[in-house]
Design an enzyme around this catalytic site. Structure first.
Site, PDB file in Angstrom:
ATOM      1  N   ARG A  51       0.395  -9.351   8.833  1.00 25.53           N
ATOM      2  CA  ARG A  51       0.585  -9.407   9.987  1.00 25.53           C
ATOM      3  C   ARG A  51       1.308 -10.470  10.502  1.00 25.53           C
ATOM      4  NH1 ARG A  51      -4.674  -6.107  12.058  1.00 25.53           N
ATOM      5  NH2 ARG A  51      -5.470  -7.273   9.908  1.00 25.53           N
ATOM      6  N   ALA A 107     -11.461   2.490  -7.750  1.00 30.95           N
ATOM      7  CA  ALA A 107     -12.961   2.384  -7.819  1.00 30.95           C
ATOM      8  C   ALA A 107     -13.757   3.490  -8.315  1.00 30.95           C
ATOM      9  CB  ALA A 107     -13.061   2.165  -6.109  1.00 30.95           C
ATOM     10  N   ASP A 108     -12.893   4.172  -9.331  1.00 33.34           N
ATOM     11  CA  ASP A 108     -13.329   5.120  -9.913  1.00 33.34           C
ATOM     12  C   ASP A 108     -13.720   5.056 -11.617  1.00 33.34           C
ATOM     13  OD1 ASP A 108     -14.286   7.971 -10.353  1.00 33.34           O
ATOM     14  OD2 ASP A 108     -12.938   8.650  -8.668  1.00 33.34           O
ATOM     15  N   ILE A 109     -14.170   5.994 -12.167  1.00 36.14           N
ATOM     16  CA  ILE A 109     -14.532   5.810 -13.663  1.00 36.14           C
ATOM     17  C   ILE A 109     -13.191   5.796 -14.252  1.00 36.14           C
ATOM     18  CG2 ILE A 109     -16.822   7.022 -13.579  1.00 36.14           C
ATOM     19  CD1 ILE A 109     -15.211   9.593 -14.669  1.00 36.14           C
ATOM     20  N   TYR A 111      -9.484 -14.859   9.539  1.00 33.29           N
ATOM     21  CA  TYR A 111      -8.409 -15.673   8.880  1.00 33.29           C
ATOM     22  C   TYR A 111      -8.648 -17.004   8.770  1.00 33.29           C
ATOM     23  CZ  TYR A 111      -5.412 -11.653  10.387  1.00 33.29           C
ATOM     24  OH  TYR A 111      -4.896 -10.412  10.365  1.00 33.29           O
ATOM     25  N   LYS A 117      -6.755  -0.929  -5.117  1.00 31.40           N
ATOM     26  CA  LYS A 117      -8.257  -1.112  -4.902  1.00 31.40           C
ATOM     27  C   LYS A 117      -8.821   0.177  -5.883  1.00 31.40           C
ATOM     28  CE  LYS A 117      -8.709  -4.013  -0.877  1.00 31.40           C
ATOM     29  NZ  LYS A 117      -7.138  -3.975  -0.527  1.00 31.40           N
ATOM     30  N   HIS A 175       0.876  -1.023  -0.109  1.00 32.06           N
ATOM     31  CA  HIS A 175      -0.019  -0.230  -0.119  1.00 32.06           C
ATOM     32  C   HIS A 175       0.840   1.168   0.091  1.00 32.06           C
ATOM     33  CE1 HIS A 175      -3.368  -2.697   1.582  1.00 32.06           C
ATOM     34  NE2 HIS A 175      -3.837  -2.195   0.789  1.00 32.06           N
TER      35      HIS A 175
END
Length: 265
Positions: free
Chosen positions: A232, A95-97, A213, A93, A62
């Site tokens: 983690r 998530a737009d046009i 999990y 991720k 990320h």
């Protein structure tokens, strides 16, 4: 069904360049482990990537949570990827046009498409999101995963949402090579979608924040996923990084060998 064939055999038959690279790498290194390294400093990310690199097929990032991000971080990570032989998966991720995600993918300070082999997207905006990302990613040989199912409690990614996501993938197999999901998505003999499953743990069943999990065996043998994503459970134990990475790599690979034995008698 392709899900149950050896990674090497699937690589030879796969139509997607990014999927071929991943499957070949998994067979070569004998690992189906992806580690999600959600840390917030450049130093931590580089240090962890170097330590676990020999045991993984994919480093999941990320990148926007790294507080001291700079171009040098990407350069150092790329050098580690060459040294240890792994791919990058920026867990963006989208998530737009389509027009917006195209710029988010190619431009801005992160320039994700320039270094990350794999990224992912929600299908909520419709098929245009795939088209927009493909405009950038296809010429670079990148690959896209669609979020078909999530591992968090109460997730809305189920039922018709999942079904519709799979149909979108079928129409865009040149760029979409698989899913973030909890179960195999292949329904036809000629299909070979790679499934990467998050929420994998050997020691705990949840985190109090909705994450649930499952063990590598549950994910690979029982549900038919291909790559386990561990976060983690590995980077959360800094004094046991290598030991935990080796442990999960072995558990994931053993599960894969068990699946092969079950379905190729």
């Amino acid at each position: 069904m392709n899900t149950y064939k050896p990674y090497s055999e699937r690589a030879k038959q796969h139509s997607n360049a990014c999927a071929r690279s991943l499957l070949e790498l998994m067979e070569r290194k004998q690992t189906n482990l992806s580690v999600a390294v959600d840390v917030t400093t450049k130093k931590e990310l580089i240090s962890i990537a170097d330590a676990i690199g020999p045991y993984i097929c994919v480093l999941k990032t990320h990148i926007d949570i790294v507080e001291d991000f700079d171009a040098d971080l990407i350069q150092q990570l790329q050098e580690l990827a060459k040294k240890h032989d792994f791919l990058f998966f920026e867990d963006r991720k989208f998530a737009d046009i389509g027009n917006t995600v195209k710029h988010q993918y190619a431009n801005g300070i992160y320039k994700i498409a320039s270094w990350s082999h794999i990224t992912n997207a929600h299908t909520v905006p419709g098929e245009g999101i795939i088209k927009g990302l493909a405009e950038v990613g296809l010429p670079l040989g990148r690959g896209l995963l669609l979020l078909a199912e999530m591992s968090s409690k109460g997730a809305l990614t189920k039922g018709s949402y999942t079904t519709d996501s799979v149909e979108m993938a079928r129409r865009n197999k040149d760029f979409v090579f698989g899913f973030i999901a909890q179960n195999k998505m292949n329904q036809y003999d000629d299909e070979d979608f790679i499934v990467m499953s998050p929420g994998v743990g050997l020691d705990v069943k949840g985190d109090g924040l909705g994450q649930q999990y499952r063990t590598p065996r549950e994910v690979i043998v029982e549900s038919g996923a291909d790559v386990i994503i561990v976060g983690r459970g590995i980077y959360g134990q800094p004094d046991k990084l290598v030991e935990q990475a080796q442990r999960y790599r072995q558990a994931g690979w053993d599960a894969y060998l068990e699946r092969l034995a079950l379905h190729n008698k």
